[in-house]
Design an enzyme around this catalytic site. Sequence first.
Site, PDB file in Angstrom:
ATOM      1  N   GLU A  73       0.679  -1.305  -0.082  1.00  0.00           N
ATOM      2  CA  GLU A  73       0.077   0.051   0.148  1.00  0.00           C
ATOM      3  C   GLU A  73       0.966   1.330   0.026  1.00  0.00           C
ATOM      4  OE1 GLU A  73      -3.201   2.756  -0.065  1.00  0.00           O
ATOM      5  OE2 GLU A  73      -3.105   0.490  -0.419  1.00  0.00           O
ATOM      6  N   HIS A  76       2.606   1.998  -3.529  1.00  0.00           N
ATOM      7  CA  HIS A  76       1.564   2.507  -4.290  1.00  0.00           C
ATOM      8  C   HIS A  76       1.556   4.041  -3.855  1.00  0.00           C
ATOM      9  CE1 HIS A  76      -2.829   2.863  -5.602  1.00  0.00           C
ATOM     10  NE2 HIS A  76      -2.024   3.000  -6.590  1.00  0.00           N
ATOM     11  N   HIS A 135     -11.847   5.342  -8.138  1.00  0.00           N
ATOM     12  CA  HIS A 135     -10.440   5.597  -8.294  1.00  0.00           C
ATOM     13  C   HIS A 135      -9.544   4.845  -9.378  1.00  0.00           C
ATOM     14  CE1 HIS A 135      -6.727   6.541  -6.394  1.00  0.00           C
ATOM     15  NE2 HIS A 135      -6.146   5.482  -5.943  1.00  0.00           N
ATOM     16  N   HIS A 245     -20.145  -8.793 -17.171  1.00  0.00           N
ATOM     17  CA  HIS A 245     -18.870  -8.508 -17.862  1.00  0.00           C
ATOM     18  C   HIS A 245     -18.468  -9.414 -18.834  1.00  0.00           C
ATOM     19  CE1 HIS A 245     -14.703  -6.978 -17.862  1.00  0.00           C
ATOM     20  NE2 HIS A 245     -14.214  -7.918 -17.235  1.00  0.00           N
ATOM     21  N   HIS A 306      -4.105  -8.535 -17.006  1.00  0.00           N
ATOM     22  CA  HIS A 306      -5.448  -8.077 -17.392  1.00  0.00           C
ATOM     23  C   HIS A 306      -5.589  -6.535 -17.379  1.00  0.00           C
ATOM     24  CE1 HIS A 306      -9.154  -9.351 -19.093  1.00  0.00           C
ATOM     25  NE2 HIS A 306      -9.989  -8.853 -18.172  1.00  0.00           N
TER      26      HIS A 306
END
Length: 328
Positions: A73, A76, A135, A245, A306
């Site tokens: 975290e 990032h 986000h 999806h 992906h």
Amino acid sequence: MMQMTSLLKLTLIFTLCVILMGAYTRLSDAGLGCPDWPGCYGMLKVPTQTHELSQAQTVFPEHTIEQEKAWLEMIHRYIAGTLGLLVLVILFISYKTQDAPKKLPSLIAVLILFQAALGMWTVTMKLMPVVVMSHLIGGFTLISLLLILYLRTKPLRIPGGDAAMRKLAPFALFCLAVLVLQIILGGWTSSNYAALACTTLPICEGDWVSNLDPLNAFNPLLKTEGSYEFGILDYSSRMTIHVTHRFGAIVTATLLVFLAYRMIKQSQSTLLRNSAWLLIALVILQVTLGIGNVVLHLPLGIAVSHNAGAALLLLTLVFINYALWRKA
């Protein structure tokens, strides 16, 4: 302007790294690795020393400190913070350079500030799906706008005008809109932990039609008293998101391949034809990665790839639309 172009190249790479690191953090279930923001357990780094761990446990007694997730975290956040500084430098240079764009860098700077707010809300609202998805979409929007700004600093021209391609521009824009909706669906799938709701191909196991529950599946206002980590929706809702999806992927892939086919057949520009071939290659790669996620039960490497594939598809379509609308 050359200085701006070089800086934009670096910023584009940095933005892609932030997107991929965000995906890696989310898929590693490390989104709440630090329970506060912008620091971690009240510190600017992950607590590692004995006295730091003791202090963190005192301030956050309800949390178990998992250093590996906390570091994911914080890394990032460090990369995202560096990206914010790069965007501010771009804004400064744009206003110092007479012929540089002004409005687009300003919009990008506002977006990066909003992204920081979304990053904070992701933690403070404990991974609320609509915030997590927003986000993600903000990151994809940011890299798209940076690409457009980069292209505006380049002397891109389509030799001969390519009148046939101008007629294809509305369809290319429609394909871009469909891809954006599919990316939003992917973000909603991931933020609701629905990626493994169906584990068979081509659609879903069992009597999936009878279990469809779109009202709950796509309700952004569902709330819980605790954390949203690992999802709060029931199986029917997650399965509905996943199936939607998948159908979206079929529609999107078909449209993008058809767009590429028409570009290859009709375009007089080598640049546009090469872009079309790249689009086909990325569609094939993205579909393959999607299938791999299902068959191999969401391995981390393929799942992050992906996300990268979605970003590259978006950038390719943004470039194609820019070329058709502004240059063809």
